[in-house]
Design a protein around this motif. Structure first.
Motif, short mmCIF file in Angstrom:
data_model
loop_
_atom_site.label_atom_id
_atom_site.label_comp_id
_atom_site.label_asym_id
_atom_site.label_seq_id
_atom_site.Cartn_x
_atom_site.Cartn_y
_atom_site.Cartn_z
N ILE A 209 0.87 -1.18 0.00
CA ILE A 209 0.00 0.00 0.00
C ILE A 209 0.90 1.22 0.00
O ILE A 209 1.68 1.42 0.93
CB ILE A 209 -0.91 0.02 1.24
CG1 ILE A 209 -1.70 -1.28 1.37
CG2 ILE A 209 -1.86 1.21 1.18
CD1 ILE A 209 -2.51 -1.38 2.64
N PRO A 210 0.85 2.05 -1.04
CA PRO A 210 1.73 3.23 -1.05
C PRO A 210 1.45 4.13 0.15
O PRO A 210 0.30 4.48 0.43
CB PRO A 210 1.36 3.93 -2.37
CG PRO A 210 0.71 2.87 -3.21
CD PRO A 210 0.02 1.96 -2.25
N ALA A 211 2.50 4.51 0.85
CA ALA A 211 2.34 5.39 2.01
C ALA A 211 1.69 6.71 1.60
O ALA A 211 0.92 7.30 2.36
CB ALA A 211 3.68 5.63 2.66
N GLU A 212 2.01 7.16 0.38
CA GLU A 212 1.46 8.44 -0.09
C GLU A 212 -0.05 8.38 -0.24
O GLU A 212 -0.73 9.42 -0.22
CB GLU A 212 2.10 8.82 -1.42
CG GLU A 212 3.59 9.09 -1.35
CD GLU A 212 4.42 7.82 -1.49
OE1 GLU A 212 5.65 7.94 -1.65
OE2 GLU A 212 3.84 6.71 -1.44
N VAL A 213 -0.59 7.16 -0.44
CA VAL A 213 -2.04 6.99 -0.56
C VAL A 213 -2.66 6.69 0.81
O VAL A 213 -3.71 7.24 1.17
CB VAL A 213 -2.37 5.85 -1.55
CG1 VAL A 213 -3.88 5.62 -1.62
CG2 VAL A 213 -1.83 6.19 -2.93
N LEU A 214 -1.98 5.83 1.58
CA LEU A 214 -2.51 5.46 2.89
C LEU A 214 -2.61 6.67 3.82
O LEU A 214 -3.52 6.75 4.65
CB LEU A 214 -1.59 4.41 3.52
CG LEU A 214 -2.03 3.80 4.85
CD1 LEU A 214 -3.35 3.08 4.71
CD2 LEU A 214 -0.96 2.85 5.37
N TYR A 215 -1.67 7.60 3.65
CA TYR A 215 -1.64 8.77 4.54
C TYR A 215 -1.84 10.06 3.74
O TYR A 215 -1.09 11.03 3.91
CB TYR A 215 -0.34 8.81 5.31
CG TYR A 215 -0.09 7.56 6.14
CD1 TYR A 215 -0.92 7.23 7.20
CD2 TYR A 215 0.96 6.70 5.83
CE1 TYR A 215 -0.70 6.08 7.95
CE2 TYR A 215 1.19 5.55 6.58
CZ TYR A 215 0.36 5.25 7.63
OH TYR A 215 0.56 4.10 8.38
N LEU A 216 -2.86 10.07 2.87
CA LEU A 216 -3.19 11.31 2.17
C LEU A 216 -3.50 12.41 3.19
O LEU A 216 -4.09 12.14 4.25
CB LEU A 216 -4.41 11.08 1.27
CG LEU A 216 -4.13 10.34 -0.05
CD1 LEU A 216 -5.42 9.82 -0.66
CD2 LEU A 216 -3.41 11.26 -1.04
N PRO A 217 -3.12 13.63 2.91
CA PRO A 217 -3.13 14.66 3.96
C PRO A 217 -4.48 14.94 4.59
O PRO A 217 -4.55 15.27 5.78
CB PRO A 217 -2.58 15.90 3.24
CG PRO A 217 -2.77 15.62 1.78
CD PRO A 217 -2.62 14.14 1.64
N MET B 166 3.92 -2.65 6.57
CA MET B 166 2.97 -1.57 6.73
C MET B 166 3.71 -0.23 6.65
O MET B 166 4.67 -0.01 7.37
CB MET B 166 2.25 -1.68 8.06
CG MET B 166 1.23 -0.59 8.29
SD MET B 166 0.35 -0.78 9.83
CE MET B 166 -0.52 0.79 9.87
N PRO B 167 3.26 0.65 5.76
CA PRO B 167 3.96 1.92 5.61
C PRO B 167 3.88 2.76 6.88
O PRO B 167 2.89 2.74 7.61
CB PRO B 167 3.21 2.62 4.45
CG PRO B 167 2.39 1.56 3.82
CD PRO B 167 2.11 0.54 4.86
N ALA B 168 4.94 3.49 7.13
CA ALA B 168 4.97 4.40 8.28
C ALA B 168 4.52 5.78 7.83
O ALA B 168 4.81 6.22 6.72
CB ALA B 168 6.38 4.46 8.85
N PRO B 169 3.78 6.48 8.69
CA PRO B 169 3.35 7.84 8.33
C PRO B 169 4.53 8.78 8.19
O PRO B 169 5.56 8.62 8.86
CB PRO B 169 2.46 8.24 9.50
CG PRO B 169 2.14 6.99 10.23
CD PRO B 169 3.27 6.06 9.99
#
Length: 925
Positions: free
Chosen positions: A278-286, A302-305
């Motif tokens: 899961i791309p972190a840039e998508v999982l943690y959209l602003p 799991m991506p880190a914020p």
């Protein structure tokens, strides 16, 4: 008939009235006549049209009608007016009409194509009716809003609908029966703010042209059969705030370009087949507040914020994937998180202590992972936490007393871990607890008396631990308790009579402890059978059918686990029977191991006709006290079990008999005709012996086995209502949708228990409708589980014409010698059973010299847009949306690639999400 006559009289009177009016040159204008024409086809039970008077010069003051400054009808709005009937094509005469809203009524028939000739229309809302047929072709160049949702409209979406859509801002076609693809022409609507095509049967990919909609804020495509990879062009929808792609067949990796949706607040991608990380840039959209990525095939860590990248995130669900690695410590930066579910993944390492910084957290579910280490004391800082699920991990150590700081906690699940020490008394401070599950750990000490402070408690599971001491009488004050399981511990003393006051109790188990004395005679405990009390040699009373008296003394510690009948006594009994009856009944040894409730007897395979005849002695092992173990019950040898008049079934393993004892107890006895890869008695006993301890509502309990050089038997519960196959394909099928769903869910739960709860896990390798047996209330029970090594070799199995129909259940990888056989083979077979239940067809059918394989038939029907045609005609009156979801789940389970199939735990959750409206009268009758 009376209603039709009255309508006819009204029509005649109406026509006469019009003639009189016209003769005098009075009456309503042309637009009024158009509206009165519309009324003719409409039933109006509440009198909405009572004020529509033909004598009025204009309809502008009629209910639901509005006019512009020139007196021309610009609005007809009659939502939620209990109207029914057909809409006449005459409405096209209202050439200045801007708003037509007839939502939330009961109109039927097709949508008149003439409505699309009203070029002045701004808003057309026909939602929540019963319209059928297709959407008329044509365009409305002035249209701003189109809502046809929640009808029964079918066919495809006309591309012409979006060819002159320069002013269109919102369109909803949700909850219909539309098929085909999403027209690419929708990308030509520059002002489109939102569209909702959810809950249909749409197929194909998302058009790349959607990336040309700069104003798009809302996009919902959930619950369709859309597939393919997500177009990168979606990332160009920078204004998008709501995106729901859940419940489809999308696959492939999530494109990094989706990070361009910088205003997104809701992102739902669950129940698809997305792969990779899961791309972190998508999982943690602003600006993301809700992110659901569950029930996919995501893998990797799991991506880190990023720093301050998740300040808006409140809901994060990544459950039911293959995520590995550690829970990122920087997750604590997501300070607004209220719901976190990362269960059923492969997370490892320990819990980060700074989880306690998530002060707003309401739900934390990390269950069914590979987490280890101790529970950090900082978990007590989550003072808003209501749900804490950590079960099925490798977390060890003590439960920190800081758990008592979670005063708002309602659900505490820490089952199947490696917890040690005692249950902290501080748990009493969590007075709002509804469920506590600490089962399958290494907890010791006593049960805290202060647990009675948790007055709302409904379920308390402390089974399979090392808890000692007595059962606190204070537990009888938990009046809302429905489930109390204290089994498999070291509890002593008597069962408190106060527990009899727990009137809500529907599950109670204190088996396999060291309890003594009489089971309380009064109260709720008398409704439970012996299985709730077995394994306590010192207990007596009615449920155990053991009379309490002066000679019933409690057992010593050495007697707790083992009770041995002396060999000399057995020899004496045996000799007496041989001399008196001339029939050999041999019981050489009886060892009753109460921990496993195992009794071993040596019996003759048959009574020898003469002293010179060869005597064959076999070993009979019983796992349960429910089967009589006295020598008198087996004096006829194995012949008592194999009455040819009592054959009830046959399969690749052998023939099944029904055996009944004098007390009325019946068991099923399978005479094995193959041992597959089993070569020795030790191998057989090792393979079968492990199955004796397995207990679940939806599996058939193995009661014992018999081994001799000439014969091998398996003894199990007798299930009285036949098999699923019998009820699906018998002469008079008896299964409605309610029963079929009940069987589907119960079978899935049984398989999930075998795959995920048993250690080591138990695989079936022979799931089929004949191995799903039904109780009298149609609760399913899986039989023949864990016997994969006893099955015939695959080449023999596949060449045998006797088992031709069974091959329809076999996963394709079973035919490949080099393939690694996993639980996904069972998932495939279960998927075939789902298809079998929904279609009413057998897995393999011979029709006019043509062989039809059920999986291929259903899949090709879906590809041709004819998925609903596969439904069993007997289910036509049942809720199609639910049936189609189950049919779709069957297709997912029968994917040719094992990694694309869900786990059985995922299947259970999907079925529970479907939540059909079961007619319980039908499901139980």
């Amino acid at each position: 008939m009376r209603k039709c006559r009255s309508r006819h009289v009204l029509c005649v009177a109406f026509c006469l009235f019009l003639i009189v009016l016209f003769e005098h040159g009075e009456g309503v204008n042309d637009e009024g006549l158009t509206l009165l024409e519309f009324v003719k086809g409409v039933d109006d039970p509440v009198g909405v049209f009572a004020g529509w008077n033909v004598a009025d010069p204009s309809p502008c003051n009629w209910t639901g009608v509005s006019c512009d400054a020139n007196g021309q009808v610009m609005k007809l709005a009659l939502p939620n007016s209990k109207l029914s009937g057909h809409i006449s094509a005459g409405l096209s005469g209202l050439q200045h009409l801007k708003i037509l809203s007839l939502s939330q009524n009961s109109f039927i028939g097709s949508i008149p194509s003439d409505i699309l000739s009203i070029t002045s229309l701004w808003k057309l809302n026909l939602s929540r009716n019963e319209f059928s047929g297709i959407i008329p072709k044509g365009s409305l160049p002035s249209l701003r809003m189109l809502d046809l949702s929640k009808n029964a409209v079918s066919g495809s979406i006309p591309s012409e609908l979006f060819q002159s859509c320069g002013k269109l801002r919102y369109v909803s076609l949700a909850n219909n029966q539309l098929v085909g693809s999403i027209p690419s022409s929708i990308g030509t609507c520059p002002k489109l703010v939102g569209f909702d095509f959810s809950a249909n049967k749409l197929q194909g990919a998302i058009p790349r042209d959607i990336g040309n909609l700069p104003s798009l804020l809302y996009l919902s495509l959930e619950r369709n059969y859309l597939s393919g990879q997500l177009p990168r062009e979606l990332g160009s929808c920078s204004s998008l705030q709501y995106l729901d792609l859940s419940g489809n067949l999308f696959f492939g990796e999530v494109p990094i370009e989706l990070k361009g949706m910088s205003n997104l607040s809701i992102l739902a991608m669950q129940e698809n087949f997305f792969l990779g990380g899961i791309p972190a840039e998508v999982l943690y959209l602003p600006l993301l507040q809700y992110g659901n990525f569950s029930f996919n095939l995501f893998s990797g860590k799991m991506p880190a914020p990023f720093s301050s990248s998740c300040n808006s995130l409140q809901v994060l669900d990544i459950s039911e994937n293959n995520i590995t690695g550690a829970l990122p410590p920087t997750l604590s930066q997501c300070s607004m998180l209220k719901f976190v579910n990362i269960s059923h993944n492969k997370l490892s390492s320990s819990l980060p202590a700074n989880l306690g910084l998530l002060a707003a957290l309401h739900t934390l579910d990390l269950s069914n992972n590979q987490l280890s280490g101790n529970l950090p004391a900082e978990i007590g800082d989550l003072n808003q936490l209501a749900v804490l699920r950590l079960g099925a991990n490798a977390i060890n150590g003590r439960i920190p007393p800081e758990i008592g700081k979670l005063e708002l906690l309602q659900i505490l699940d820490m089952e199947s871990m490696k917890l040690e020490g005692s249950i902290p008394s501080a748990l009493k401070n969590c007075q709002f607890l509804l469920e506590v599950n600490l089962s399958n750990n290494n907890l010791s000490g006593t049960i805290p008396e202060q647990m009675n402070n948790m007055t709302y408690l409904r379920s308390l599971q402390l089974d399979h631990n090392n808890i000692s001491g007595s059962i606190p009488s204070q537990l009888g004050e938990l009046y809302h308790l429905e489930n109390l399981d204290l089994s498999f511990n070291g509890l002593t003393g008597e069962i408190p009579s106060s527990l009899g006051a727990l009137k809500q109790l529907n599950h109670f188990n204190v088996s396999y402890n060291m309890l003594t004395g009489q089971i309380p005679r009064s109260g709720i405990l008398q409704i439970f059978n012996s299985s709730s009390f077995i394994g306590n040699p010192g207990l007596c009373g009615l449920p155990l059918a053991l009379q309490c008296g002066p000679f019933s003394a409690p057992p010593t510690v050495n007697q707790k686990r083992t009770r041995v009948l002396s060999v000399s006594a057995i020899v004496a009994i045996t000799a007496a029977v041989i001399i008196a009856a001339g029939v050999v009944v041999v019981t050489l040894m009886s060892i009753r191991a109460l921990k496993g409730q195992k009794t071993e007897l040596f019996v003759y395979e048959s009574a020898p006709p003469s002293p010179e005849a060869e005597i064959i002695i076999g070993k009979l092992v019983l796992f349960s006290k429910s089967i009589p173990s006295k020598y008198e019950d087996w004096e006829a040898g194995t012949k008592a079990l194999l009455d040819k008049e009592c054959v009830i079934g046959a399969g690749p393993l052998g023939t099944v008999f029904k055996a009944t004892f004098d007390g009325g107890l019946s068991i099923a006895v399978k005479k094995l005709e193959t041992l597959g890869r089993i070569k020795t008695q030790d191998d057989f006993e090792q393979e079968v012996g492990l199955l004796g301890n397995l207990k679940h509502k939806h599996i058939v309990t193995l009661q014992g086995y018999y081994w001799s050089s000439n014969m091998q038997l398996l003894l199990s519960d007798y299930v009285p209502n036949g098999s699923l196959f019998d009820h699906l394909h018998g002469r008079q099928p008896t299964l409605g949708w309610g029963r079929r769903f009940k069987i589907a869910l119960g079978t899935a739960r049984g398989l999930a228990y075998l795959h995920h709860d048993c250690k080591p896990r138990v695989l079936h390798f022979d799931i089929k409708s004949t191995n799903i047996l039904l109780e009298e209330d149609f609760e399913p029970r899986i039989s023949d589980f864990g016997l994969g090594k006893l099955l015939p070799m695959l080449d023999t199995y596949m060449s045998g014409r006797k088992f031709h129909n069974d091959l329809g259940y076999v996963a394709p990888e079973l035919a490949l010698q080099s393939s690694r056989l996993t639980e996904k083979c069972d998932v495939y077979s279960y998927g075939v059973v789902l298809l079998e239940m929904v279609t009413g067809r057998r897995p393999v059918e011979n029709l006019d010299s043509d062989v039809i394989v059920l999986c291929e038939f259903v899949r090709s029907s879906f590809e041709e847009g004819r998925g609903s045609s596969c439904i069993d005609p007997a289910l036509r009156s049942c809720p199609e949306s639910e049936i189609m979801q189950v049919l779709k789940l069957g297709l997912v389970c029968t994917s040719q690639v094992p990694s694309r199939r869900p786990s059985m735990a995922e299947v259970v959750q999907v079925l529970e999400l479907i939540k059909p409206t079961i007619d319980f009268r039908e499901a139980s009758s």
